[in-house]
Design a protein around this motif. Structure first.
Motif, short mmCIF file in Angstrom:
data_model
loop_
_atom_site.label_atom_id
_atom_site.label_comp_id
_atom_site.label_asym_id
_atom_site.label_seq_id
_atom_site.Cartn_x
_atom_site.Cartn_y
_atom_site.Cartn_z
N TRP A 169 1.08 1.30 5.84
CA TRP A 169 0.75 0.82 4.50
C TRP A 169 1.91 1.04 3.55
CZ3 TRP A 169 -3.19 -2.22 3.53
CH2 TRP A 169 -4.29 -2.22 4.40
N PHE A 170 2.12 0.05 2.69
CA PHE A 170 3.11 0.10 1.61
C PHE A 170 2.34 -0.16 0.32
CE2 PHE A 170 5.29 -1.06 5.41
CZ PHE A 170 6.60 -0.60 5.30
N ASN A 171 2.57 0.64 -0.72
CA ASN A 171 1.81 0.44 -1.95
C ASN A 171 2.63 0.79 -3.18
OD1 ASN A 171 -0.24 -0.24 -3.65
ND2 ASN A 171 -1.74 1.11 -2.71
N SER A 172 2.22 0.21 -4.30
CA SER A 172 2.82 0.45 -5.60
C SER A 172 1.80 0.05 -6.66
CB SER A 172 4.09 -0.40 -5.76
OG SER A 172 4.49 -0.46 -7.11
N SER A 173 1.83 0.72 -7.79
CA SER A 173 0.91 0.36 -8.88
C SER A 173 1.16 -1.07 -9.36
CB SER A 173 1.06 1.34 -10.04
OG SER A 173 2.38 1.31 -10.55
N LYS A 174 2.35 -1.59 -9.12
CA LYS A 174 2.67 -2.96 -9.53
C LYS A 174 1.93 -4.01 -8.70
CE LYS A 174 7.03 -1.79 -11.58
NZ LYS A 174 8.45 -2.06 -11.69
N LEU A 175 1.31 -3.58 -7.60
CA LEU A 175 0.55 -4.52 -6.76
C LEU A 175 -0.89 -4.67 -7.20
CD1 LEU A 175 1.76 -3.57 -3.16
CD2 LEU A 175 2.45 -5.53 -4.55
N LEU A 176 -1.36 -3.82 -8.13
CA LEU A 176 -2.77 -3.82 -8.52
C LEU A 176 -3.28 -5.20 -8.93
CD1 LEU A 176 -3.04 -0.46 -10.49
CD2 LEU A 176 -4.00 -1.00 -8.24
N GLU A 177 -2.50 -5.93 -9.71
CA GLU A 177 -2.97 -7.25 -10.16
C GLU A 177 -2.93 -8.30 -9.07
OE1 GLU A 177 0.00 -9.62 -12.67
OE2 GLU A 177 0.67 -7.54 -12.97
N TYR A 178 -2.38 -7.94 -7.90
CA TYR A 178 -2.28 -8.91 -6.80
C TYR A 178 -3.30 -8.63 -5.68
CZ TYR A 178 1.99 -10.34 -9.09
OH TYR A 178 2.89 -10.80 -10.02
N ILE B 138 8.99 -1.60 -2.66
CA ILE B 138 8.02 -0.55 -2.30
C ILE B 138 8.39 0.09 -0.96
CG2 ILE B 138 6.12 -1.48 -3.64
CD1 ILE B 138 4.99 -2.74 -1.17
N LYS B 139 8.03 1.37 -0.85
CA LYS B 139 8.28 2.13 0.38
C LYS B 139 6.96 2.48 1.03
CE LYS B 139 12.61 3.94 -1.28
NZ LYS B 139 13.38 5.10 -1.64
N ARG B 140 7.05 2.91 2.28
CA ARG B 140 5.86 3.32 3.02
C ARG B 140 5.13 4.42 2.25
NH1 ARG B 140 7.33 4.45 9.20
NH2 ARG B 140 5.68 5.94 8.85
N THR B 141 3.80 4.33 2.23
CA THR B 141 3.01 5.36 1.57
C THR B 141 2.38 6.33 2.56
OG1 THR B 141 1.11 3.85 1.51
CG2 THR B 141 2.48 3.97 -0.46
N THR C 279 -6.61 -3.40 -1.18
CA THR C 279 -6.78 -2.26 -2.07
C THR C 279 -5.80 -1.14 -1.74
OG1 THR C 279 -9.13 -2.80 -2.19
CG2 THR C 279 -8.47 -0.64 -3.01
N LYS C 280 -5.54 -0.94 -0.45
CA LYS C 280 -4.59 0.10 -0.02
C LYS C 280 -3.14 -0.37 -0.11
CE LYS C 280 -5.30 2.87 3.38
NZ LYS C 280 -5.54 3.41 4.73
N GLU D 197 15.09 -6.09 9.25
CA GLU D 197 14.49 -5.74 10.54
C GLU D 197 14.91 -4.36 11.03
OE1 GLU D 197 13.51 -9.40 13.27
OE2 GLU D 197 15.61 -9.48 12.60
N ASP D 198 16.09 -3.92 10.63
CA ASP D 198 16.58 -2.63 11.10
C ASP D 198 16.24 -1.48 10.13
OD1 ASP D 198 18.28 -3.62 9.18
OD2 ASP D 198 20.11 -2.90 10.13
N TYR D 199 15.54 -1.78 9.04
CA TYR D 199 15.10 -0.74 8.10
C TYR D 199 13.74 -1.13 7.58
CZ TYR D 199 15.09 2.70 4.40
OH TYR D 199 14.75 3.77 3.59
N ILE D 200 12.70 -0.71 8.30
CA ILE D 200 11.34 -1.19 8.00
C ILE D 200 10.56 -0.23 7.11
CG2 ILE D 200 11.20 -2.66 10.03
CD1 ILE D 200 9.56 -0.40 11.36
N ASN D 201 11.24 0.64 6.37
CA ASN D 201 10.55 1.57 5.48
C ASN D 201 10.49 1.08 4.05
OD1 ASN D 201 10.05 3.50 7.51
ND2 ASN D 201 12.17 4.17 7.37
N LYS D 202 11.03 -0.11 3.79
CA LYS D 202 11.07 -0.65 2.43
C LYS D 202 10.81 -2.15 2.45
CE LYS D 202 14.65 0.62 0.09
NZ LYS D 202 16.02 0.69 -0.48
#
Length: 100
Positions: A54-63, A93-96, A45-46, A74-79
């Motif tokens: 946590w990483f989130n996007s409205s596009k994940l709702l159906e999943y 998606i980026k970190r929320t 849900t989060k 590995e060297d850029y873990i914010n996306k």
């Protein structure tokens, strides 16, 4: 009339150069995504929990409640780049959570 032909020729050359550059950029992005780490994860849900964040996007709702594949550098873990298990691109998606 010659001036118009010259302008059209210059504009056509510029558009062709831009299209070529876009194709090259897409190819580079495709290659870099192939070299990223890939992992199958659960969607909650989060959102997606990865690297302790946590990483989130409205596009994940159906999943929610299902699994998806993620790719990340590995060297850029914010996306994260999120794909369905069938390989269809869902979202970038980026970190929320706040950083720090």
């Amino acid at each position: 009339m010659k001036l118009i032909e010259l302008l059209l020729s210059v504009m056509t050359d510029k558009v062709t150069a831009l299209e070529s550059q876009e194709d090259s950029n897409e190819g580079n992005l495709f290659c870099s995504k192939l070299m990223m780490k890939k992992e199958r994860v659960n969607v909650y849900t989060k959102g997606i929990k990865k690297f302790g964040h946590w990483f989130n996007s409205s596009k994940l709702l159906e999943y929610i409640g299902r699994q998806v594949d993620i790719r990340y550098q590995e060297d850029y873990i914010n996306k994260l780049y999120v794909y369905s298990t069938q390989g269809l691109f869902i979202s970038e998606i980026k970190r929320t959570e706040p950083y720090g």
